[in-house]
Design a protein around this motif. Structure first.
Motif, PDB file in Angstrom:
ATOM      1  N   SER A  77       0.806  -1.224   0.000  1.00 27.41           N
ATOM      2  CA  SER A  77       0.000   0.000   0.000  1.00 27.41           C
ATOM      3  C   SER A  77       0.843   1.281   0.000  1.00 27.41           C
ATOM      4  O   SER A  77       1.754   1.447   0.815  1.00 27.41           O
ATOM      5  CB  SER A  77      -0.906  -0.003   1.242  1.00 27.41           C
ATOM      6  N   TYR A  78       0.492   2.202  -0.901  1.00 31.07           N
ATOM      7  CA  TYR A  78       1.171   3.504  -0.913  1.00 31.07           C
ATOM      8  C   TYR A  78       0.815   4.309   0.339  1.00 31.07           C
ATOM      9  O   TYR A  78       1.629   5.096   0.826  1.00 31.07           O
ATOM     10  CB  TYR A  78       0.784   4.286  -2.176  1.00 31.07           C
ATOM     11  N   ASN A  79      -0.383   4.117   0.838  1.00 36.74           N
ATOM     12  CA  ASN A  79      -0.772   4.848   2.048  1.00 36.74           C
ATOM     13  C   ASN A  79       0.019   4.379   3.265  1.00 36.74           C
ATOM     14  O   ASN A  79       0.427   5.188   4.097  1.00 36.74           O
ATOM     15  CB  ASN A  79      -2.284   4.741   2.272  1.00 36.74           C
ATOM     16  N   THR A  80       0.255   3.076   3.340  1.00 39.20           N
ATOM     17  CA  THR A  80       1.081   2.570   4.438  1.00 39.20           C
ATOM     18  C   THR A  80       2.516   3.070   4.273  1.00 39.20           C
ATOM     19  O   THR A  80       3.176   3.452   5.250  1.00 39.20           O
ATOM     20  CB  THR A  80       1.019   1.031   4.486  1.00 39.20           C
ATOM     21  N   GLN A  81       2.982   3.112   3.021  1.00 41.39           N
ATOM     22  CA  GLN A  81       4.332   3.650   2.772  1.00 41.39           C
ATOM     23  C   GLN A  81       4.407   5.119   3.164  1.00 41.39           C
ATOM     24  O   GLN A  81       5.415   5.599   3.691  1.00 41.39           O
ATOM     25  CB  GLN A  81       4.698   3.472   1.295  1.00 41.39           C
ATOM     26  N   LEU A  82       3.317   5.826   2.927  1.00 41.25           N
ATOM     27  CA  LEU A  82       3.275   7.250   3.290  1.00 41.25           C
ATOM     28  C   LEU A  82       3.412   7.417   4.809  1.00 41.25           C
ATOM     29  O   LEU A  82       4.090   8.325   5.296  1.00 41.25           O
ATOM     30  CB  LEU A  82       1.935   7.827   2.808  1.00 41.25           C
ATOM     31  N   LEU A  83       2.788   6.529   5.547  1.00 40.21           N
ATOM     32  CA  LEU A  83       2.885   6.596   7.008  1.00 40.21           C
ATOM     33  C   LEU A  83       4.301   6.239   7.470  1.00 40.21           C
ATOM     34  O   LEU A  83       4.802   6.809   8.444  1.00 40.21           O
ATOM     35  CB  LEU A  83       1.849   5.673   7.650  1.00 40.21           C
ATOM     36  N   ARG A  84       4.943   5.309   6.773  1.00 38.31           N
ATOM     37  CA  ARG A  84       6.345   4.993   7.123  1.00 38.31           C
ATOM     38  C   ARG A  84       7.218   6.215   6.849  1.00 38.31           C
ATOM     39  O   ARG A  84       8.132   6.520   7.612  1.00 38.31           O
ATOM     40  CB  ARG A  84       6.853   3.802   6.301  1.00 38.31           C
ATOM     41  N   ALA A  85       6.924   6.929   5.759  1.00 39.90           N
ATOM     42  CA  ALA A  85       7.668   8.152   5.454  1.00 39.90           C
ATOM     43  C   ALA A  85       7.413   9.199   6.544  1.00 39.90           C
ATOM     44  O   ALA A  85       8.322   9.935   6.943  1.00 39.90           O
ATOM     45  CB  ALA A  85       7.262   8.696   4.085  1.00 39.90           C
ATOM     46  N   ALA A  86       6.184   9.252   7.047  1.00 40.62           N
ATOM     47  CA  ALA A  86       5.855  10.207   8.118  1.00 40.62           C
ATOM     48  C   ALA A  86       6.658   9.878   9.378  1.00 40.62           C
ATOM     49  O   ALA A  86       7.125  10.784  10.084  1.00 40.62           O
ATOM     50  CB  ALA A  86       4.359  10.174   8.418  1.00 40.62           C
ATOM     51  N   ALA A  87       6.855   8.590   9.637  1.00 39.68           N
ATOM     52  CA  ALA A  87       7.649   8.186  10.806  1.00 39.68           C
ATOM     53  C   ALA A  87       9.088   8.667  10.649  1.00 39.68           C
ATOM     54  O   ALA A  87       9.717   9.121  11.605  1.00 39.68           O
ATOM     55  CB  ALA A  87       7.604   6.671  10.971  1.00 39.68           C
ATOM     56  N   GLU A  88       9.566   8.578   9.406  1.00 37.52           N
ATOM     57  CA  GLU A  88      10.940   9.033   9.122  1.00 37.52           C
ATOM     58  C   GLU A  88      11.043  10.553   9.215  1.00 37.52           C
ATOM     59  O   GLU A  88      12.059  11.090   9.675  1.00 37.52           O
ATOM     60  CB  GLU A  88      11.285   8.619   7.695  1.00 37.52           C
ATOM     61  N   ALA A  89       9.980  11.221   8.778  1.00 35.98           N
ATOM     62  CA  ALA A  89      10.004  12.688   8.741  1.00 35.98           C
ATOM     63  C   ALA A  89       9.763  13.313  10.108  1.00 35.98           C
ATOM     64  O   ALA A  89      10.028  14.502  10.301  1.00 35.98           O
ATOM     65  CB  ALA A  89       8.928  13.186   7.755  1.00 35.98           C
ATOM     66  N   ALA A  90       9.286  12.529  11.042  1.00 35.64           N
ATOM     67  CA  ALA A  90       8.894  13.087  12.348  1.00 35.64           C
ATOM     68  C   ALA A  90      10.086  13.711  13.068  1.00 35.64           C
ATOM     69  O   ALA A  90      11.184  13.160  13.051  1.00 35.64           O
ATOM     70  CB  ALA A  90       8.288  11.989  13.213  1.00 35.64           C
ATOM     71  N   PRO A  91       9.869  14.869  13.671  1.00 34.21           N
ATOM     72  CA  PRO A  91      10.957  15.510  14.413  1.00 34.21           C
ATOM     73  C   PRO A  91      11.408  14.661  15.603  1.00 34.21           C
ATOM     74  O   PRO A  91      10.665  13.781  16.059  1.00 34.21           O
ATOM     75  CB  PRO A  91      10.326  16.823  14.912  1.00 34.21           C
ATOM     76  N   GLU A  92      12.590  14.968  16.087  1.00 32.28           N
ATOM     77  CA  GLU A  92      13.179  14.317  17.279  1.00 32.28           C
ATOM     78  C   GLU A  92      12.165  14.274  18.426  1.00 32.28           C
ATOM     79  O   GLU A  92      11.472  15.259  18.684  1.00 32.28           O
ATOM     80  CB  GLU A  92      14.390  15.180  17.680  1.00 32.28           C
TER      81      GLU A  92
ATOM     82  N   LEU B 116       9.837   7.907  -0.057  1.00 28.37           N
ATOM     83  CA  LEU B 116       9.291   8.996  -0.864  1.00 28.37           C
ATOM     84  C   LEU B 116      10.379   9.606  -1.739  1.00 28.37           C
ATOM     85  O   LEU B 116      11.471   9.899  -1.253  1.00 28.37           O
ATOM     86  CB  LEU B 116       8.749  10.086   0.065  1.00 28.37           C
ATOM     87  N   LEU B 117      10.049   9.822  -3.013  1.00 33.80           N
ATOM     88  CA  LEU B 117      11.048  10.350  -3.933  1.00 33.80           C
ATOM     89  C   LEU B 117      11.100  11.873  -3.919  1.00 33.80           C
ATOM     90  O   LEU B 117      12.115  12.461  -4.282  1.00 33.80           O
ATOM     91  CB  LEU B 117      10.744   9.860  -5.357  1.00 33.80           C
ATOM     92  N   GLU B 118      10.019  12.525  -3.514  1.00 31.45           N
ATOM     93  CA  GLU B 118       9.976  13.992  -3.608  1.00 31.45           C
ATOM     94  C   GLU B 118      10.238  14.644  -2.256  1.00 31.45           C
ATOM     95  O   GLU B 118       9.475  14.457  -1.309  1.00 31.45           O
ATOM     96  CB  GLU B 118       8.609  14.433  -4.130  1.00 31.45           C
ATOM     97  N   ALA B 119      11.289  15.442  -2.211  1.00 30.42           N
ATOM     98  CA  ALA B 119      11.665  16.116  -0.956  1.00 30.42           C
ATOM     99  C   ALA B 119      10.548  17.039  -0.477  1.00 30.42           C
ATOM    100  O   ALA B 119      10.287  17.149   0.729  1.00 30.42           O
ATOM    101  CB  ALA B 119      12.952  16.899  -1.161  1.00 30.42           C
ATOM    102  N   GLU B 120       9.877  17.687  -1.440  1.00 27.62           N
ATOM    103  CA  GLU B 120       8.824  18.647  -1.061  1.00 27.62           C
ATOM    104  C   GLU B 120       7.668  17.926  -0.337  1.00 27.62           C
ATOM    105  O   GLU B 120       7.119  18.426   0.634  1.00 27.62           O
ATOM    106  CB  GLU B 120       8.312  19.346  -2.310  1.00 27.62           C
ATOM    107  N   LEU B 121       7.352  16.743  -0.830  1.00 20.88           N
ATOM    108  CA  LEU B 121       6.284  15.935  -0.224  1.00 20.88           C
ATOM    109  C   LEU B 121       6.694  15.491   1.182  1.00 20.88           C
ATOM    110  O   LEU B 121       5.893  15.499   2.128  1.00 20.88           O
ATOM    111  CB  LEU B 121       6.049  14.719  -1.121  1.00 20.88           C
ATOM    112  N   PHE B 122       7.949  15.116   1.302  1.00 20.71           N
ATOM    113  CA  PHE B 122       8.505  14.702   2.595  1.00 20.71           C
ATOM    114  C   PHE B 122       8.391  15.857   3.603  1.00 20.71           C
ATOM    115  O   PHE B 122       7.984  15.665   4.752  1.00 20.71           O
ATOM    116  CB  PHE B 122       9.975  14.302   2.388  1.00 20.71           C
ATOM    117  N   GLU B 123       8.689  17.068   3.160  1.00 21.16           N
ATOM    118  CA  GLU B 123       8.592  18.247   4.040  1.00 21.16           C
ATOM    119  C   GLU B 123       7.145  18.545   4.416  1.00 21.16           C
ATOM    120  O   GLU B 123       6.849  18.928   5.551  1.00 21.16           O
ATOM    121  CB  GLU B 123       9.221  19.482   3.365  1.00 21.16           C
ATOM    122  N   ARG B 124       6.240  18.352   3.472  1.00 21.54           N
ATOM    123  CA  ARG B 124       4.814  18.579   3.786  1.00 21.54           C
ATOM    124  C   ARG B 124       4.340  17.597   4.834  1.00 21.54           C
ATOM    125  O   ARG B 124       3.570  17.931   5.722  1.00 21.54           O
ATOM    126  CB  ARG B 124       3.958  18.441   2.516  1.00 21.54           C
ATOM    127  N   LEU B 125       4.838  16.380   4.718  1.00 20.78           N
ATOM    128  CA  LEU B 125       4.488  15.334   5.676  1.00 20.78           C
ATOM    129  C   LEU B 125       5.035  15.693   7.059  1.00 20.78           C
ATOM    130  O   LEU B 125       4.346  15.555   8.078  1.00 20.78           O
ATOM    131  CB  LEU B 125       5.102  14.028   5.177  1.00 20.78           C
TER     132      LEU B 125
END
Ligand SMILES: Cc1cc2nc3c(=O)[nH]c(=O)nc-3n(C[C@H](O)[C@H](O)[C@H](O)COP(=O)(O)O)c2cc1C
Length: 184
Positions: A14-29, A157-166
């Protein structure tokens, strides 16, 4: 601070599950984003079964959702709206009305679809549904369009901008949840 991440797709890749994994990576300290995998185990909502002793999978949902500081949902779009499995989980989380796991819970919604609109309708519907269930819906929608082009083979996630939005959504979610947590 602990954020539960709930995907509206049961699909293994699932891309949505992948998106949540990306959110875990993007989460601040200091922010832990933890995937919640109980959606699949829930029975279809039935008020007759929702009594003093609900099914174990429902008890687990209610305990886990209630104890999280905040919840981040990622929804696909099925026929212009939220997949039934996710609506079903929200219905279980919305009862009993007094003291429901979703009542006053701070939540945010993101979504991915393979189409041109990035599950916009599903995200709008999910925000409405969560609000009706008593949750505090915060943050902007993040529509991930043409999701099949947005992740690499490892699911990143391939797009840095999307990663920042997350990252922005997780920041808003946890900032909004913090005062409620202190008050509680
Ligand atoms: C039953 C069904 C209905 C769908 N309806 C829509 C839709 O209305 N809009 C859209 O953009 N994509 C739609 N799709 C395509 C999904 O966006 C795509 O399958 C997506 O990858 C599902 O999310 P997932 O990768 O997290 O499983 C539909 C897919 C299925 C299986």
């Amino acid at each position: 601070m602990r954020v539960l991440a709930v995907s509206g797709s049961l699909r293994r890749d699932s891309y949505n599950t992948q998106l949540l994994r990306a959110a875990a990576e993007a989460a601040p300290e200091g922010i832990e984003v933890e995937l919640w995998d109980g959606v699949r185990d829930l029975p279809l909502y039935d008020q007759d079964v929702d009594g003093a002793e609900p099914p174990e999978s429902v008890r687990r949902l209610r305990e886990d959702w209630a104890s999280a500081d905040a919840i981040l949902f990622a929804t696909p779009e099925y026929n212009g709206s939220v997949p039934g499995v996710l609506k079903n989980a929200v219905d279980w989380g919305s009862r009993p009305r007094d003291g429901a796991a979703l009542r006053n819970k701070t939540v945010a919604v993101v979504g991915a679809s393979t189409g041109q609109f990035g599950a916009m309708w599903a995200q709008a519907d999910l925000r409405k549904i969560l609000g009706t269930a008593g949750a505090r819906v915060v943050g902007d929608e993040v529509p991930v369009t043409r999701a099949h082009e947005k992740f690499d083979a490892e699911g990143r996630l391939l797009e840095a901008e999307l990663f920042e939005r997350l990252r922005g959504v997780v920041e808003t979610l946890t900032a909004e949840a913090a005062p409620v947590r202190v008050a509680a």
